[in-house]
Write a protein that holds these residues in place. Sequence first.
Motif, PDB file in Angstrom:
ATOM      1  N   GLN A 195      42.714 -76.342  89.071  1.00  0.00           N
ATOM      2  CA  GLN A 195      42.000 -75.238  88.448  1.00  0.00           C
ATOM      3  C   GLN A 195      41.728 -75.529  86.976  1.00  0.00           C
ATOM      4  O   GLN A 195      40.648 -75.253  86.453  1.00  0.00           O
ATOM      5  N   ASN A 245      40.319 -68.403  97.890  1.00  0.00           N
ATOM      6  CA  ASN A 245      40.041 -69.011  96.584  1.00  0.00           C
ATOM      7  C   ASN A 245      38.565 -69.395  96.437  1.00  0.00           C
ATOM      8  O   ASN A 245      38.234 -70.491  95.992  1.00  0.00           O
ATOM      9  N   SER A 263      37.328 -73.100  95.058  1.00  0.00           N
ATOM     10  CA  SER A 263      38.207 -73.719  94.062  1.00  0.00           C
ATOM     11  C   SER A 263      39.209 -74.659  94.719  1.00  0.00           C
ATOM     12  O   SER A 263      39.556 -74.504  95.900  1.00  0.00           O
ATOM     13  N   ASN A 264      39.654 -75.639  93.960  1.00  0.00           N
ATOM     14  CA  ASN A 264      40.697 -76.575  94.392  1.00  0.00           C
ATOM     15  C   ASN A 264      40.255 -77.464  95.547  1.00  0.00           C
ATOM     16  O   ASN A 264      41.089 -77.940  96.325  1.00  0.00           O
TER      17      ASN A 264
END
Length: 313
Positions: free
Chosen positions: A131, A151, A225-226
Amino acid sequence: MWFMQFKHEKLKMLKMLIYGFSLFVLSSTATPNSSGNVEVRLLDNQNAPLVATLDMSKADERVKQFVSDAIEAKMKTIEETMRSKKFVIDTLDAKMKTLEGIMDSQITNFERNLTDQLTDYINKMVVKVDQENGMSSTYIRWGRSDCSGVNTEVVYSGYAAGEKHYWSSSFRGGAANMLCLPNNPELSDKSGSGNSFIFGTEFKTNHFASDSNNKDVPCALCKSSNTASSVMIPGRKTCYSGWKEEFNGILASSAYSHTPSPYICVDANPTYVKGGKGNNVGHLLYDTAIKCGSLPCPPYKDNVQVYCVVCSK
């Protein structure tokens, strides 16, 4: 081994002491002669000295037998005591083994829990680092204006669009890909050339939902994300191991008699553009089915809808 040796030595000494003591008592109270008899001094009722002759030829054997019997009895007592002690030792040993098993199990559980906690902590730290480094991937969710994956966030939402489904038998060119146009465009003030157009996309069948025919198709650009990559997998409704599911649905494209378009994954629970109910026959979407032949069946099956899923990793 050393204990048994000590026990035998102790019994040997005990035999010698008892035997010696018995001989001492006899020798102090009797006088033997050459025939094996023993003269013992006595007193009569007048206190006159008398002499009694006793036959002691077998006395030594009787003493030895007495001593042997006494020792044997003592040995049995000792053996019983030892057996009792062995039972206690065996019981304690079994108890210790049980406790060792319990301790081993508790240690194993502790190690497993510690490993799980460390793994979870490391994964969270990796996510945090990713992140902080801004690691992410993007995909388009067709048929929805929101993003449902874990996410994920909506970059923008808008309208599915593409080339007109059909111009004429002589004109079937133009773009083959589809676009997700944002609902807050920044528009030019110059006129176009009239050679390339974008049309809004309509569902042209109720196979996406019971009321989907002629409804205009929304879309959303989603950021996961990620993750480093996102991919649409046709022919499946679940992701492979190690991948995160963003959404699943039905594979769609234009009709084979129309202008080309890409295969896209339309969400399994589509929504519609508000007010988009008219049959404007712009860019049209149909559900896609399997056709057996060069495509092997099995594992596929002829003329059935094709699932799809969007996955990120």
